[in-house]
Design a protein around this motif. Structure first.
Motif, PDB file in Angstrom:
ATOM      1  N   ASP B 132     -11.625  -9.761   5.118  1.00 55.40           N
ATOM      2  CA  ASP B 132     -11.622  -9.785   3.655  1.00 55.40           C
ATOM      3  C   ASP B 132     -11.652 -11.206   3.117  1.00 55.40           C
ATOM      4  OD1 ASP B 132     -11.704  -7.062   3.021  1.00 55.40           O
ATOM      5  OD2 ASP B 132      -9.559  -6.846   3.411  1.00 55.40           O
ATOM      6  N   LYS B 135     -12.558 -11.765  -0.710  1.00 60.28           N
ATOM      7  CA  LYS B 135     -11.520 -11.498  -1.704  1.00 60.28           C
ATOM      8  C   LYS B 135     -10.410 -12.550  -1.654  1.00 60.28           C
ATOM      9  CE  LYS B 135      -8.853  -7.967  -0.738  1.00 60.28           C
ATOM     10  NZ  LYS B 135      -8.437  -6.566  -0.507  1.00 60.28           N
ATOM     11  N   GLU B 139      -9.451 -15.505  -4.486  1.00 61.13           N
ATOM     12  CA  GLU B 139      -8.107 -15.624  -5.055  1.00 61.13           C
ATOM     13  C   GLU B 139      -7.589 -17.053  -4.946  1.00 61.13           C
ATOM     14  OE1 GLU B 139      -6.128 -13.925  -6.751  1.00 61.13           O
ATOM     15  OE2 GLU B 139      -4.069 -14.518  -6.326  1.00 61.13           O
ATOM     16  N   TYR B 224      -1.309 -10.690   2.909  1.00 60.40           N
ATOM     17  CA  TYR B 224      -2.417  -9.817   3.310  1.00 60.40           C
ATOM     18  C   TYR B 224      -2.129  -9.119   4.643  1.00 60.40           C
ATOM     19  CZ  TYR B 224      -7.036  -8.429   4.968  1.00 60.40           C
ATOM     20  OH  TYR B 224      -8.097  -7.723   5.461  1.00 60.40           O
ATOM     21  N   GLU B 228       1.919  -6.967   0.935  1.00 65.77           N
ATOM     22  CA  GLU B 228       0.995  -6.261   0.056  1.00 65.77           C
ATOM     23  C   GLU B 228       0.266  -7.297  -0.796  1.00 65.77           C
ATOM     24  OE1 GLU B 228       0.999  -2.578  -3.182  1.00 65.77           O
ATOM     25  OE2 GLU B 228       2.850  -3.158  -2.158  1.00 65.77           O
ATOM     26  N   PHE B 229      -0.929  -7.634  -0.391  1.00 61.74           N
ATOM     27  CA  PHE B 229      -1.691  -8.629  -1.134  1.00 61.74           C
ATOM     28  C   PHE B 229      -2.286  -8.017  -2.386  1.00 61.74           C
ATOM     29  CE2 PHE B 229      -5.837 -10.340  -2.290  1.00 61.74           C
ATOM     30  CZ  PHE B 229      -5.493 -11.636  -2.613  1.00 61.74           C
ATOM     31  N   ARG B 230      -2.037  -8.663  -3.495  1.00 62.79           N
ATOM     32  CA  ARG B 230      -2.713  -8.294  -4.741  1.00 62.79           C
ATOM     33  C   ARG B 230      -3.171  -9.560  -5.446  1.00 62.79           C
ATOM     34  NH1 ARG B 230       1.199  -3.835  -7.466  1.00 62.79           N
ATOM     35  NH2 ARG B 230       2.706  -5.118  -6.386  1.00 62.79           N
ATOM     36  N   ALA B 231      -4.415  -9.568  -5.864  1.00 61.04           N
ATOM     37  CA  ALA B 231      -4.934 -10.741  -6.560  1.00 61.04           C
ATOM     38  C   ALA B 231      -4.131 -10.976  -7.828  1.00 61.04           C
ATOM     39  CB  ALA B 231      -6.415 -10.552  -6.880  1.00 61.04           C
ATOM     40  N   GLN B 232      -3.650 -12.196  -7.998  1.00 58.46           N
ATOM     41  CA  GLN B 232      -2.839 -12.553  -9.160  1.00 58.46           C
ATOM     42  C   GLN B 232      -3.660 -13.248 -10.236  1.00 58.46           C
ATOM     43  OE1 GLN B 232       0.617 -11.919  -9.306  1.00 58.46           O
ATOM     44  NE2 GLN B 232       0.201 -10.736  -7.471  1.00 58.46           N
ATOM     45  N   SER B 234      -7.232 -14.327 -12.304  1.00 57.93           N
ATOM     46  CA  SER B 234      -8.518 -13.827 -12.764  1.00 57.93           C
ATOM     47  C   SER B 234      -9.301 -14.990 -13.331  1.00 57.93           C
ATOM     48  CB  SER B 234      -8.326 -12.767 -13.840  1.00 57.93           C
ATOM     49  OG  SER B 234      -7.691 -13.334 -14.959  1.00 57.93           O
TER      50      SER B 234
END
Lengths: 283, 283
Positions: B132, B135, B139, B224, B228-232, B234
Motif C-alpha cells: 500500500d 496510500k 499520507e 499500518y 489501525e492506519f487511517r489517513a489523517q 487531506s
C-alpha cells in the motif's frame, strides 16, 4: 555525497564528528557502512557498493522502460528497465533488489506530481552503480529539462508497433518541459496535444518518456563506466542569471535564502518577482 | 500500484496485455516479477516483496535520521534511519540493500531542489515494506505539507545536546512549507530565520527535518502493520477547489490537462491564473 556534505566524509563520520554513533556503527567499514551483519560476528551479508555495472543496450532498455511503465508505473518501471538488465547480465547482487522500492514515485510520488517518476527511478539505478551519482543524476535532470518528449525514436517504435507493449500507434506532438516536475511536464504535453491527463494517450506518452529517460540513463552510465563521460547540459542562462543572487553561495541579504537548479521562470514570472519587493530587478 | 495502473495488474501484465514480454518474463512469478535467477534453473535468490516489517521506535529513528543527514544527506539519511533499524531487527533481506540507492535524492535530487529528499528516502522505505505504498506515501507527503519544521521535539533534542551528532543548540523558528518541494520548503524556512541556504544552520534545520520525517514514517508504518492506519491529512480545500476542473478526472476542455495534489497556490497566484485566460475564475 552532496555539496552540503563535502566537509563531512564517511571516514570523519565514524572517527570524528560522528563518534557518538560509533556504538551502532561498530564493525562496519568504508562504503559498507549501511550494511551490517544480522548478528555480531556473523559473516557480512551485503555486497560492496557501488554494484558492478555492465554495458547496457540503450534500445533494449528503452523498450523495457516503456513496458515497465504499464506494469509498475513510471518510477518503478524505470528502475525495472535498468536493473532487470543488470540482473540478467550480472545476477547477484541485483537479484536481491525489489524494484518495487521505487513504486511510490508513480505520478510524481503517489500522484502528487512532484519529481518526474522516470527521473526518480532512473536516478536510483545511477546511485546503485556509481559513487558519482550526484554528477550523473544532475546531468540526467538537466538533459530531461531540455529534451522534447516523446523522442522521435519512441514515436517511430509506437507507429510501427515495435514496442513490447503496443497501446497506440499515434505519433504524438513533442513538448519540452523546461522543468523536472511531473506536473509541469504533463501539463505542457497535454495542452499541446489537447489531451486530458487522465486519458490513455497521456499514459502512453509517459510510457514512451520512461523509455527515453532510461535509454539516456544507459548512455550516461555506459559513457561513465566504459567511455569518457562529460556533462553536456547546463542549467539555463536565465537560471544562472537569477542565481547570481539567489543561490547557496550568496549571503542572506543578497537573496541567498534560496537554492536550486531549476529554471526560475518555470514558476516565477515577472508578476511574481515584483511581489517579493517593489524594487526587485524583475519588476 | 498507482491509480493509472489500476486496470493493469501484474497478473494481467504476464498473461494478457503484456504477453509480448512473456519471453523475458518467463520463469518469474507473482510479486517476484522483477527478481530472476542468475541463470535458468538456478535457485531464486531474491526475497519475496514486500519485505518483513518490525515495529520501530520513532524516537530512535528520529535521532538516526538526524545523524544520517550528516553522513549521507537527506534522502539517503532518511532511508538509512529506517532500513538500518530493520537490518538490526530483521537482518536479511535488509542487509542486502545499500541505502546509497537514494543518494541522488540529496538536495531535492542532486541539488535541483525538486522533491524534498527526506520524503524521497522515507517513501522508499515505505515501498519496501508495504504493497500500500501509494496510500501511505501520499499520507506522508500530505502531513509534510502541513507540518511546522523542525518539530518542537527536534528543537528540544538539539537544545539539550541529545542528538547523536550535535552541531547546534539553537531553537529554530518553525515554518510550514505547504509544498513537498525542497526549494519551497528551504526558502520559506530561510526567510523566516533570516538564514542563507548555504549556512550550517540551514543544514542543521534539514537534519532535524529528516529526523521528523522518518519518525512520522515509523509511526505510519507501525500503525499500518500493527494498528489501525487511517489517513489523517487531506489535500487543502483550495487545491480541491482548483481540482474541481484541473484534475485527471476532468475532460480536456474543462481544464483536465492538469494533474497533481499539490496546493495550486504554492506556485500559482491570481496573477498567474489570469494569464491563462482573461475569463478565468481566478482572475
Amino acid at each position: 555525497m552532496s555539496q552540503d556534505q563535502s566537509s563531512v566524509s564517511r571516514r570523519n563520520f565514524l572517527t570524528g564528528t560522528g563518534a557518538a554513533l560509533a556504538g551502532t556503527a561498530a564493525g562496519l567499514v568504508g562504503h559498507s557502512l549501511f550494511f551490517r551483519p544480522s548478528s555480531a560476528g556473523a559473516v557480512k551479508q551485503g555486497f560492496e557498493w557501488p554494484w558492478p555495472y555492465t554495458e547496457l543496450d540503450p534500445e533494449k532498455v528503452r523498450k523495457k522502460g516503456h513496458a515497465g511503465y504499464y506494469d509498475g508505473d513510471c518510477a518503478e518501471g524505470a528502475l525495472y528497465a535498468l536493473v532487470s538488465e543488470l540482473q540478467e547480465n550480472v545476477g547477484a547482487p541485483y537479484t536481491y533488489l525489489p524494484v518495487q522500492i521505487m513504486g511510490f514515485g508513480g505520478g510524481g510520488v503517489a500522484g502528487w506530481c512532484t519529481l518526474c517518476g522516470a527521473l526518480n527511478g532512473a536516478c536510483a539505478a545511477i546511485s546503485l552503480t556509481s559513487k558519482d551519482f550526484y554528477k550523473l543524476s544532475s546531468e540526467l535532470v538537466a538533459w530531461y529539462c531540455e529534451t522534447p518528449f516523446p523522442s522521435h525514436t519512441s514515436n517511430e517504435l509506437a507507429k510501427n508497433g515495435e514496442f513490447l507493449v503496443n497501446k497506440s500507434n499515434k505519433v504524438f506532438k513533442q513538448t519540452v518541459s523546461n522543468s523536472p516536475l511531473c506536473h509541469v511536464s504533463v501539463c505542457k504535453w497535454c495542452k499541446e496535444n489537447e489531451c486530458g491527463s487522465g486519458c490513455p494517450d497521456r499514459s502512453e506518452r509517459c510510457a514512451r518518456m520512461v523509455g527515453d529517460v532510461v535509454a539516456k540513463t544507459a548512455e550516461i552510465l555506459n559513457a561513465y563506466h566504459f567511455g569518457e563521460f562529460r556533462a553536456q547540459c547546463s542549467e539555463s542562462d536565465l537560471a544562472h542569471s537569477c542565481q547570481a543572487c539567489h543561490s547557496k553561495e550568496s549571503p542572506y541579504e543578497m537573496g541567498g535564502w534560496s537554492r536550486g537548479k531549476m529554471d526560475c521562470t518555470s514558476c516565477h514570472i515577472k508578476g511574481h518577482a515584483s511581489l517579493v519587493d517593489p524594487h526587485h530587478p524583475g519588476k
